[in-house]
Design an enzyme around this catalytic site. Structure first.
Site, PDB file in Angstrom:
ATOM      1  N   ARG A  63       0.812  -1.222   0.000  1.00 23.17           N
ATOM      2  CA  ARG A  63       0.000   0.000   0.000  1.00 23.17           C
ATOM      3  C   ARG A  63       0.843   1.270   0.000  1.00 23.17           C
ATOM      4  O   ARG A  63       0.597   2.196  -0.778  1.00 23.17           O
ATOM      5  CB  ARG A  63      -0.917   0.042   1.239  1.00 23.17           C
ATOM      6  CG  ARG A  63      -2.134  -0.827   1.147  1.00 23.17           C
ATOM      7  CD  ARG A  63      -2.547  -1.289   2.531  1.00 23.17           C
ATOM      8  NE  ARG A  63      -1.550  -2.223   3.015  1.00 23.17           N
ATOM      9  CZ  ARG A  63      -1.594  -3.532   2.791  1.00 23.17           C
ATOM     10  NH1 ARG A  63      -2.621  -4.045   2.200  1.00 23.17           N
ATOM     11  NH2 ARG A  63      -0.609  -4.329   3.183  1.00 23.17           N
ATOM     12  N   THR A  64       1.846   1.326   0.891  1.00 18.35           N
ATOM     13  CA  THR A  64       2.597   2.580   1.047  1.00 18.35           C
ATOM     14  C   THR A  64       3.337   2.916  -0.244  1.00 18.35           C
ATOM     15  O   THR A  64       3.249   4.035  -0.758  1.00 18.35           O
ATOM     16  CB  THR A  64       3.576   2.469   2.239  1.00 18.35           C
ATOM     17  OG1 THR A  64       2.836   2.083   3.386  1.00 18.35           O
ATOM     18  CG2 THR A  64       4.280   3.778   2.504  1.00 18.35           C
ATOM     19  N   LYS A  91      25.056  -5.878  -3.816  1.00 22.65           N
ATOM     20  CA  LYS A  91      26.477  -6.079  -4.153  1.00 22.65           C
ATOM     21  C   LYS A  91      27.379  -5.378  -3.148  1.00 22.65           C
ATOM     22  O   LYS A  91      28.583  -5.261  -3.366  1.00 22.65           O
ATOM     23  CB  LYS A  91      26.762  -5.511  -5.545  1.00 22.65           C
ATOM     24  CG  LYS A  91      26.024  -6.179  -6.674  1.00 22.65           C
ATOM     25  CD  LYS A  91      26.465  -5.549  -7.989  1.00 22.65           C
ATOM     26  CE  LYS A  91      25.641  -6.034  -9.160  1.00 22.65           C
ATOM     27  NZ  LYS A  91      25.933  -5.261 -10.372  1.00 22.65           N
ATOM     28  N   ARG A 113      11.728   3.795   3.117  1.00 24.65           N
ATOM     29  CA  ARG A 113      11.340   2.738   4.074  1.00 24.65           C
ATOM     30  C   ARG A 113      12.574   1.898   4.364  1.00 24.65           C
ATOM     31  O   ARG A 113      13.277   1.481   3.434  1.00 24.65           O
ATOM     32  CB  ARG A 113      10.226   1.861   3.525  1.00 24.65           C
ATOM     33  CG  ARG A 113      10.026   0.640   4.426  1.00 24.65           C
ATOM     34  CD  ARG A 113       8.780  -0.094   4.153  1.00 24.65           C
ATOM     35  NE  ARG A 113       7.615   0.667   4.570  1.00 24.65           N
ATOM     36  CZ  ARG A 113       6.387   0.140   4.635  1.00 24.65           C
ATOM     37  NH1 ARG A 113       6.184  -1.114   4.313  1.00 24.65           N
ATOM     38  NH2 ARG A 113       5.365   0.873   5.015  1.00 24.65           N
ATOM     39  N   HIS A 143       5.915   5.729  11.484  1.00 23.35           N
ATOM     40  CA  HIS A 143       5.327   5.606  10.144  1.00 23.35           C
ATOM     41  C   HIS A 143       4.351   6.787  10.016  1.00 23.35           C
ATOM     42  O   HIS A 143       3.134   6.623  10.039  1.00 23.35           O
ATOM     43  CB  HIS A 143       4.613   4.267  10.023  1.00 23.35           C
ATOM     44  CG  HIS A 143       4.269   3.852   8.618  1.00 23.35           C
ATOM     45  ND1 HIS A 143       4.322   4.719   7.546  1.00 23.35           N
ATOM     46  CD2 HIS A 143       3.845   2.666   8.116  1.00 23.35           C
ATOM     47  CE1 HIS A 143       3.951   4.080   6.452  1.00 23.35           C
ATOM     48  NE2 HIS A 143       3.669   2.835   6.766  1.00 23.35           N
TER      49      HIS A 143
HETATM   50  N1  ASP Z   1       2.039  -1.697   6.920  1.00 25.99           N
HETATM   51  C1  ASP Z   1       2.343  -1.261   8.259  1.00 25.99           C
HETATM   52  C2  ASP Z   1       3.823  -1.019   8.422  1.00 25.99           C
HETATM   53  O1  ASP Z   1       4.557  -1.043   7.452  1.00 25.99           O
HETATM   54  C3  ASP Z   1       1.772  -2.157   9.301  1.00 25.99           C
HETATM   55  C4  ASP Z   1       2.240  -3.588   9.287  1.00 25.99           C
HETATM   56  O2  ASP Z   1       3.151  -3.955   8.549  1.00 25.99           O
HETATM   57  O3  ASP Z   1       1.674  -4.357  10.074  1.00 25.99           O
HETATM   58  O4  ASP Z   1       4.279  -0.786   9.535  1.00 25.99           O
END
Ligand code: ASP
Length: 313
Positions: A63-64, A91, A113, A143
């Site tokens: 999703r993100t 690498k 991320r 987050h």
């Molecule tokens: N998608 C969220 C996160 O990246 C929650 C999860 O992974 O449970 O933190």
């Protein structure tokens, strides 16, 4: 005059989004008002035309990553996607070398991320002046855009935050989402934040968080306006913190029957991915109180607003 920080300048404008902590209620409400202007999925804006946005993902995401890409596209930015499994990181290239190389492609904004807490702050401290960093999840730490889209979803359903009782249920210990939500809910002035979960999945120091702890679901859900369910984050658990997932569901899994003690117009949220039958059953996940898919849709508008604010001149 606001005090400049790593993420806001001397005028209080957003330069990076790394954490909710330290952001004002006015800034959050302004961001939500701006997100409202991006809600029509058919309308594009040219405001980021000529800008380059790089999604720098060192950890999996559905999703993100996708909603950031869609948000950038709807603002007419050019988007580059970095995926650790297909990159030169495999690498042995260092994070800073990767960063410098992508900066050399004239990136204006990194969406980051990373499995390590603090990675987004580190990158923000090392980017060239004027290059923005948005934290899309760092370890267990934060987050912020997930918390912002969750708050936006709550605002759309409930309007005013101040009378609300909000319950966050499950693996709070390992959840960067919960940490950012707690910060945002406190900033927005909700009446009560309840954390519900087994002792082994609650943070050790909760006294400074402005929350109430409930060991039992039945007590914690009574009269709440919002329930936020969290995934059991086994990838961040060091040992066996639970007897088993079926035992967990028996004690903390959300069912229609258990939800009956909440307010009649309660909304049920989850940041995804959902493990059906572990943190909640399908009748709740797909039921009339669930706003889980709206969270995803609203995430596009909220991420557009965050990018727009970070890149404003
Ligand atoms: N998608 C969220 C996160 O990246 C929650 C999860 O992974 O449970 O933190």
């Amino acid at each position: 005059m606001p005090h400049p920080t790593l993420q806001t300048d001397a005028q209080g404008r957003l330069r990076h989004l790394l954490t909710i902590a330290g952001l004002s209620r006015e800034l959050l409400q302004h961001l939500f008002d701006l997100a409202e202007t991006y809600m029509d999925p058919l309308t594009k804006s040219t405001e980021l035309q000529g800008r380059i946005i790089t999604n720098l993902f060192f950890e999996n995401s559905t999703r993100t990553r996708m909603t950031f890409e869609l948000a950038a596209t709807r603002l007419c930015a050019d988007v580059m996607n970095f995926n650790v499994s297909t990159s030169a990181t495999a690498k042995g290239e260092t994070l800073l070398d990767t960063l410098r190389n992508i900066e050399a492609m004239h990136t204006d904004l990194f969406v980051v991320r990373h499995p390590l807490s603090g990675a987004a702050h580190f990158i923000a401290q090392h980017t060239a002046p004027g290059v923005c960093v948005i934290n899309a999840g760092d370890g267990r730490h934060a987050h912020p855009t997930q918390a912002l889209l969750d708050m936006f979803t709550i605002r759309r359903h409930k309007g005013d935050f101040t009378p609300l009782r909000v319950a966050i249920v499950g693996d709070i210990l390992h959840s960067r989402v919960a940490r950012s939500q707690i910060a945002a809910l406190n900033t927005l002035g909700v009446s009560e934040i309840r954390l519900i979960g087994p002792q082994t999945l609650l943070p050790a120091a909760t006294r400074t968080l402005g929350v109430h702890i409930f060991p039992y679901l039945a007590d914690g859900l009574e009269d709440v306006d919002v329930v936020i369910m969290l995934r059991l984050q086994k990838e961040r658990m060091d040992g066996a913190l639970l007897p088993g997932t079926s035992e967990y569901f028996r004690l903390y899994g959300l069912t229609q029957a258990r939800l009956a003690v909440a307010k009649p117009d309660v909304i049920v949220m989850h940041p995804g991915p959902i493990n059906r039958g572990v943190e909640m059953d399908s009748a709740v996940a797909d039921g009339p109180h669930s706003v889980v898919l709206q969270q995803v849709s609203y995430g596009v508008a909220v991420r557009m607003a965050v990018m727009s604010l970070c890149l404003q001149d």
